[in-house]
Structures are given as C-alpha cells and as structure tokens.
Design a protein around this motif. Sequence first.
Motif, PDB file in Angstrom:
ATOM      1  N   ARG A   1      76.521  35.062  51.521  1.00 45.76           N
ATOM      2  CA  ARG A   1      76.960  36.640  51.235  1.00 45.76           C
ATOM      3  C   ARG A   1      75.703  37.623  50.605  1.00 45.76           C
ATOM      4  NH1 ARG A   1      82.622  34.753  47.952  1.00 45.76           N
ATOM      5  NH2 ARG A   1      83.835  34.177  49.875  1.00 45.76           N
ATOM      6  N   MET A   2      74.761  37.257  49.696  1.00 49.88           N
ATOM      7  CA  MET A   2      73.880  37.896  49.215  1.00 49.88           C
ATOM      8  C   MET A   2      72.828  38.226  50.271  1.00 49.88           C
ATOM      9  SD  MET A   2      71.559  37.220  46.051  1.00 49.88           S
ATOM     10  CE  MET A   2      70.747  35.866  46.550  1.00 49.88           C
ATOM     11  N   ILE A   3      72.681  37.327  51.143  1.00 50.29           N
ATOM     12  CA  ILE A   3      71.413  37.500  52.319  1.00 50.29           C
ATOM     13  C   ILE A   3      72.054  38.450  53.372  1.00 50.29           C
ATOM     14  CG2 ILE A   3      70.647  36.364  54.425  1.00 50.29           C
ATOM     15  CD1 ILE A   3      70.333  33.964  52.623  1.00 50.29           C
ATOM     16  N   LYS A   4      73.241  38.281  53.434  1.00 54.89           N
ATOM     17  CA  LYS A   4      74.099  39.360  54.614  1.00 54.89           C
ATOM     18  C   LYS A   4      74.018  40.832  53.997  1.00 54.89           C
ATOM     19  CE  LYS A   4      76.897  36.108  56.907  1.00 54.89           C
ATOM     20  NZ  LYS A   4      78.368  35.578  57.055  1.00 54.89           N
ATOM     21  N   ALA A   5      74.077  40.715  52.735  1.00 53.12           N
ATOM     22  CA  ALA A   5      74.214  42.098  52.006  1.00 53.12           C
ATOM     23  C   ALA A   5      73.026  42.731  51.865  1.00 53.12           C
ATOM     24  CB  ALA A   5      74.903  41.940  50.605  1.00 53.12           C
ATOM     25  N   CYS A   6      71.850  41.918  51.406  1.00 48.89           N
ATOM     26  CA  CYS A   6      70.748  42.640  51.040  1.00 48.89           C
ATOM     27  C   CYS A   6      69.731  41.793  51.554  1.00 48.89           C
ATOM     28  CB  CYS A   6      70.520  42.987  49.848  1.00 48.89           C
ATOM     29  SG  CYS A   6      68.942  44.226  49.802  1.00 48.89           S
ATOM     30  N   PRO A   7      69.416  41.494  52.773  1.00 55.78           N
ATOM     31  CA  PRO A   7      68.113  40.499  53.253  1.00 55.78           C
ATOM     32  C   PRO A   7      66.930  40.930  52.664  1.00 55.78           C
ATOM     33  CG  PRO A   7      68.959  41.777  55.021  1.00 55.78           C
ATOM     34  CD  PRO A   7      69.862  42.140  53.968  1.00 55.78           C
ATOM     35  N   VAL A   8      66.339  42.094  52.528  1.00 56.26           N
ATOM     36  CA  VAL A   8      65.147  42.433  51.897  1.00 56.26           C
ATOM     37  C   VAL A   8      65.130  42.170  50.541  1.00 56.26           C
ATOM     38  CG1 VAL A   8      63.852  44.312  51.345  1.00 56.26           C
ATOM     39  CG2 VAL A   8      65.156  44.320  53.426  1.00 56.26           C
ATOM     40  N   LEU A   9      66.135  42.274  49.813  1.00 50.85           N
ATOM     41  CA  LEU A   9      66.072  41.884  48.546  1.00 50.85           C
ATOM     42  C   LEU A   9      66.042  40.227  48.332  1.00 50.85           C
ATOM     43  CD1 LEU A   9      66.627  42.040  45.262  1.00 50.85           C
ATOM     44  CD2 LEU A   9      69.178  41.875  45.898  1.00 50.85           C
ATOM     45  N   VAL A  10      66.616  39.621  49.179  1.00 47.15           N
ATOM     46  CA  VAL A  10      66.631  38.161  49.234  1.00 47.15           C
ATOM     47  C   VAL A  10      64.856  37.819  49.590  1.00 47.15           C
ATOM     48  CG1 VAL A  10      67.219  35.858  50.212  1.00 47.15           C
ATOM     49  CG2 VAL A  10      69.007  37.692  49.411  1.00 47.15           C
ATOM     50  N   LEU A  11      64.540  38.353  50.620  1.00 51.93           N
ATOM     51  CA  LEU A  11      63.114  38.221  50.745  1.00 51.93           C
ATOM     52  C   LEU A  11      62.078  38.538  49.612  1.00 51.93           C
ATOM     53  CD1 LEU A  11      60.768  37.524  52.891  1.00 51.93           C
ATOM     54  CD2 LEU A  11      60.856  39.869  53.400  1.00 51.93           C
ATOM     55  N   CYS A  12      62.495  39.382  48.866  1.00 51.94           N
ATOM     56  CA  CYS A  12      61.663  39.685  47.603  1.00 51.94           C
ATOM     57  C   CYS A  12      61.575  38.565  46.769  1.00 51.94           C
ATOM     58  CB  CYS A  12      61.877  40.966  47.111  1.00 51.94           C
ATOM     59  SG  CYS A  12      61.686  42.505  48.066  1.00 51.94           S
TER      60      CYS A  12
ATOM     61  N   VAL B   1      62.974  36.307  65.780  1.00 50.89           N
ATOM     62  CA  VAL B   1      62.580  36.873  64.358  1.00 50.89           C
ATOM     63  C   VAL B   1      61.586  37.843  64.520  1.00 50.89           C
ATOM     64  CG1 VAL B   1      62.149  36.156  62.075  1.00 50.89           C
ATOM     65  CG2 VAL B   1      63.518  34.844  63.281  1.00 50.89           C
ATOM     66  N   LEU B   2      61.740  39.005  64.439  1.00 48.19           N
ATOM     67  CA  LEU B   2      60.643  39.899  64.649  1.00 48.19           C
ATOM     68  C   LEU B   2      59.653  40.225  63.267  1.00 48.19           C
ATOM     69  CD1 LEU B   2      62.451  42.475  66.682  1.00 48.19           C
ATOM     70  CD2 LEU B   2      61.213  40.564  67.505  1.00 48.19           C
ATOM     71  N   GLY B   3      60.218  39.995  62.090  1.00 43.81           N
ATOM     72  CA  GLY B   3      59.548  40.260  61.161  1.00 43.81           C
ATOM     73  C   GLY B   3      59.790  39.451  59.877  1.00 43.81           C
ATOM     74  N   ALA B   4      58.972  39.928  58.847  1.00 43.27           N
ATOM     75  CA  ALA B   4      59.504  38.976  57.476  1.00 43.27           C
ATOM     76  C   ALA B   4      60.773  39.393  57.021  1.00 43.27           C
ATOM     77  CB  ALA B   4      58.597  39.411  56.272  1.00 43.27           C
TER      78      ALA B   4
ATOM     79  N   TRP C   1      63.674  37.118  58.353  1.00 47.31           N
ATOM     80  CA  TRP C   1      63.487  35.463  57.991  1.00 47.31           C
ATOM     81  C   TRP C   1      64.534  34.796  57.139  1.00 47.31           C
ATOM     82  CZ3 TRP C   1      62.588  31.125  59.864  1.00 47.31           C
ATOM     83  CH2 TRP C   1      62.442  30.091  59.025  1.00 47.31           C
ATOM     84  N   PRO C   2      64.866  35.709  55.939  1.00 47.22           N
ATOM     85  CA  PRO C   2      66.090  35.432  55.007  1.00 47.22           C
ATOM     86  C   PRO C   2      67.507  34.900  55.970  1.00 47.22           C
ATOM     87  CG  PRO C   2      65.109  37.094  54.075  1.00 47.22           C
ATOM     88  CD  PRO C   2      64.507  37.150  55.295  1.00 47.22           C
ATOM     89  N   ARG C   3      67.775  35.962  56.932  1.00 43.13           N
ATOM     90  CA  ARG C   3      68.876  35.552  57.593  1.00 43.13           C
ATOM     91  C   ARG C   3      68.915  34.434  58.524  1.00 43.13           C
ATOM     92  NH1 ARG C   3      70.903  38.138  62.651  1.00 43.13           N
ATOM     93  NH2 ARG C   3      68.913  39.458  62.498  1.00 43.13           N
ATOM     94  N   ARG C   4      67.667  34.092  59.284  1.00 41.05           N
ATOM     95  CA  ARG C   4      67.544  32.990  60.110  1.00 41.05           C
ATOM     96  C   ARG C   4      67.205  31.710  59.096  1.00 41.05           C
ATOM     97  NH1 ARG C   4      68.411  29.346  63.411  1.00 41.05           N
ATOM     98  NH2 ARG C   4      66.773  28.188  64.109  1.00 41.05           N
ATOM     99  N   ARG C   5      66.793  31.939  58.141  1.00 39.43           N
ATOM    100  CA  ARG C   5      66.535  30.616  57.006  1.00 39.43           C
ATOM    101  C   ARG C   5      68.041  30.217  56.741  1.00 39.43           C
ATOM    102  NH1 ARG C   5      66.382  28.724  52.052  1.00 39.43           N
ATOM    103  NH2 ARG C   5      64.493  27.262  51.600  1.00 39.43           N
ATOM    104  N   ASP C   6      68.827  31.130  56.401  1.00 42.69           N
ATOM    105  CA  ASP C   6      70.303  30.958  56.025  1.00 42.69           C
ATOM    106  C   ASP C   6      70.941  30.248  57.346  1.00 42.69           C
ATOM    107  OD1 ASP C   6      72.502  31.089  54.253  1.00 42.69           O
ATOM    108  OD2 ASP C   6      73.468  32.448  55.831  1.00 42.69           O
TER     109      ASP C   6
ATOM    110  N   ASN D   1      54.971  30.760  58.271  1.00 42.73           N
ATOM    111  CA  ASN D   1      54.249  31.416  57.027  1.00 42.73           C
ATOM    112  C   ASN D   1      53.420  32.529  57.440  1.00 42.73           C
ATOM    113  OD1 ASN D   1      54.266  29.624  54.134  1.00 42.73           O
ATOM    114  ND2 ASN D   1      54.736  28.015  55.956  1.00 42.73           N
ATOM    115  N   LYS D   2      52.936  32.513  58.753  1.00 41.84           N
ATOM    116  CA  LYS D   2      52.108  33.624  59.222  1.00 41.84           C
ATOM    117  C   LYS D   2      52.976  34.740  59.098  1.00 41.84           C
ATOM    118  CE  LYS D   2      48.915  34.977  62.909  1.00 41.84           C
ATOM    119  NZ  LYS D   2      48.389  34.647  63.962  1.00 41.84           N
ATOM    120  N   LEU D   3      54.221  34.612  59.675  1.00 42.97           N
ATOM    121  CA  LEU D   3      55.185  35.680  59.787  1.00 42.97           C
ATOM    122  C   LEU D   3      55.135  36.297  58.222  1.00 42.97           C
ATOM    123  CD1 LEU D   3      57.253  37.131  62.030  1.00 42.97           C
ATOM    124  CD2 LEU D   3      58.730  35.838  60.288  1.00 42.97           C
ATOM    125  N   LEU D   4      55.503  35.550  57.404  1.00 38.46           N
ATOM    126  CA  LEU D   4      55.650  36.193  55.945  1.00 38.46           C
ATOM    127  C   LEU D   4      54.270  36.585  55.270  1.00 38.46           C
ATOM    128  CD1 LEU D   4      58.073  33.314  54.901  1.00 38.46           C
ATOM    129  CD2 LEU D   4      58.770  35.415  55.711  1.00 38.46           C
ATOM    130  N   GLY D   5      53.113  36.365  55.948  1.00 37.40           N
ATOM    131  CA  GLY D   5      52.008  36.777  55.259  1.00 37.40           C
ATOM    132  C   GLY D   5      51.159  35.782  54.586  1.00 37.40           C
TER     133      GLY D   5
END
Length: 377
Positions: free
Chosen positions: A8-19, A66-69, A72-77, A338-342
Amino acid sequence: MNHVSIRRMIKACPVLVLCLMLDCAKAADAGAPPESIAPFFQPLLEFAGQLSPHRSPLLFDDGSKVLGAADWPRRRDEILRQWHELMGPWPNVIEKPKVELLSQSRRDNFVQHRVRIEIAPGQTGEGWLLVPDGTGPFPAVVVPYYEPETSIGLGKEPLRDFGYQLARRGFVTLSIGAPGGDARKPDTGTAQCQPLSFLAYIAANCWHVLANLPEVDAKRIGIVGHSYGGKWAMFASCLYDKFAAAVWSDPGIVFDESRPSVNYWEPWYLGRDPEMTRKPGLISPDSPRTGAYKRMIETGHDLQELQALMAPRPFLVSGGSEDQPSRWPVLNHAVAVNKLLGYSSRVAMTNRPAHPPTEESNEQIYTFFEHFLETAH
C-alpha cells in the motif's frame, strides 16, 4: 509492518519508498572495494554485458519496461509478491524474539554464548551468539548451516567456521541450524510456505535478535552461508531487505536440473507438495518436479528475479563447482538493476574449482564484509 502494508505504501508514494531503499543501501555504501577484491565485481571479458536468456527483472508483468529508478519500487514489489504467492505466505515477522541465555564462556577475543531463540511462533532453536571484546555497536552477521557448531569451528567440516572467524574480526555473529535439527525434514510448524522460504523467515527473525542487542548496529547486519546455508542466505537476504549485505557460498544461483547439488526441486527446499513426495535426486519421469518449484518452472520464474531484490544492497557469490564464471550472465541482470538505481560495484563473484570453501575464498568473504559492514558507519 506486513507485506500488505508495504504494498500500500509503494502504491501511494513510490518515490518515498525509493528514497527509503537508497537510504538503507547507504548503510553499506563504503566506496570503492579494496584492491584485493575489486576485480571480482567485474565479469571476465567474455561475459561482460552478456545477459542470460532469463526474463529481465526490469520488465513489468504486463511487458512494459522499468524506465527509471522511480519505477523500481513498484516492480520490486511485483516480484516480491509473486515469489511469496508461489512459495506461500510468511507468518508475521517477530520483531522482538525471545532469547534465552543457556551458557557463556570466553574464547579468544570474544564471549561465546549458547542461546535458545524464538525462530517462529511456537518454535525455538538453539545456536551460538559470539560477541567480540570492546565497545560497540558492532557490525553483525547471521550464519545459517545444517547445525550451528560447524559455523563456530566446533564441527567436523573445515573452513565453514564463518561465525568464529568473523567474531575474531570484530563482528557479532549468530550461528543457527536447521529447524528441528534435520535439514531434509525441516520443522516448519504451522507455516504455510515452502521450507526454503521458511528458512528465510527464520533468518528475518534472527535479524531482529541481533538488531535488538545493544552491542549491534542494526544498519550493519549481513548474512553468509555455504551450500545449504548459501541457499538459505540467498533467499533470506533477497526476501528481507533489512540485511545490509550478503554472501552466498556456492548455492547454485540459477535453477539447473543438470546439477545434483543445485537441487531446489527437493521437498526440503521448494518442492514440498501435499499430493506427492518425490524421490530425492535429479528430475526424471519417476521423480518429477513438484510443489512451488514445478509452478516456477512452468511459469518462467528463476533466481535472477530473486537476486534483483537485493539491489542496491551488495552481495558476493563465493562460487565453487556449482557457480563457475559462466554464471555471470545471470548476475548481470542484478548488475543492470543496480545501474538503473545509480550504483556500481554491488554484485561480485569469486571462483574456485570445487564446492568446499578454501582459505582464499573465505578471506575474500571476510574482506567483503569488512568493507561493506565494518567501515560503513
């Protein structure tokens, strides 16, 4: 927090989860690896940039990329959810497992504790907790194997004493064995998941055992295992992202039905099936695929997906007879994530001719942990 809450957290704010993921990875971000192990973060030239034919972890189920970092949290989930659905759900992780001190003694430059710990609801297991002299908090490592004595140098098999050697180097270590004492007949209690997933669940609870100790820095906890323990360590570190770094010693990092030791199909790993128990050994008409392993093969799932869940946390494959340099195209999928995530220098593999660890391969393991855990604070 359970898996539903995380999704639920990933769907609500994937950027926060990535951070949050990247912040967790920084705990093991120690800069460039030392010269002694730096070459092992690059494949041989013949395998550089080469991807195995397995499905890329950077493709969503619907085929989109998966086009960018931030994707990734959504694909990872998605990957994590699929694997738990295939293997069966975990019980709730025990955030404050009970720990009973049975005995203690001094040994070399650490204190050796015999402990009984709560490994699952209604289940306990005994192991060894080694705490180095000095002022913490220290980095720590979970060490799973058939039984815990070998991991602290009190068993019959040499060069599998990861818990002992790391304790001598200033790590708190927790060495554990198969639930119920028999790796081929693991006691999974009331859990509804496959045995190998249950082992990963036990390791997650052991992470909390260590994290709750005042002597341990919870951001610097890793896991290492050889063979059976290598499979255990791989599934644990990939399925439970609180592990900051991991070493898998010759587990077989891809399904390979030509190798008897890469036997994920066995009922004590991923082949438990209520409708039949297969005869141990290679897949054959008389002993077919069963359980979750059968479903994985039929639906095109393999371990490159699981390994992608480690990103951007570092891992080392200490390869022997089952994981030779030709496995690099499989690992290159994790390199791509990992390269995608920098990140670079997060995926490594050392190699030796045979399955048993050597002094050289073990020294590479200890250097890896010293770099990513001991200096990461």
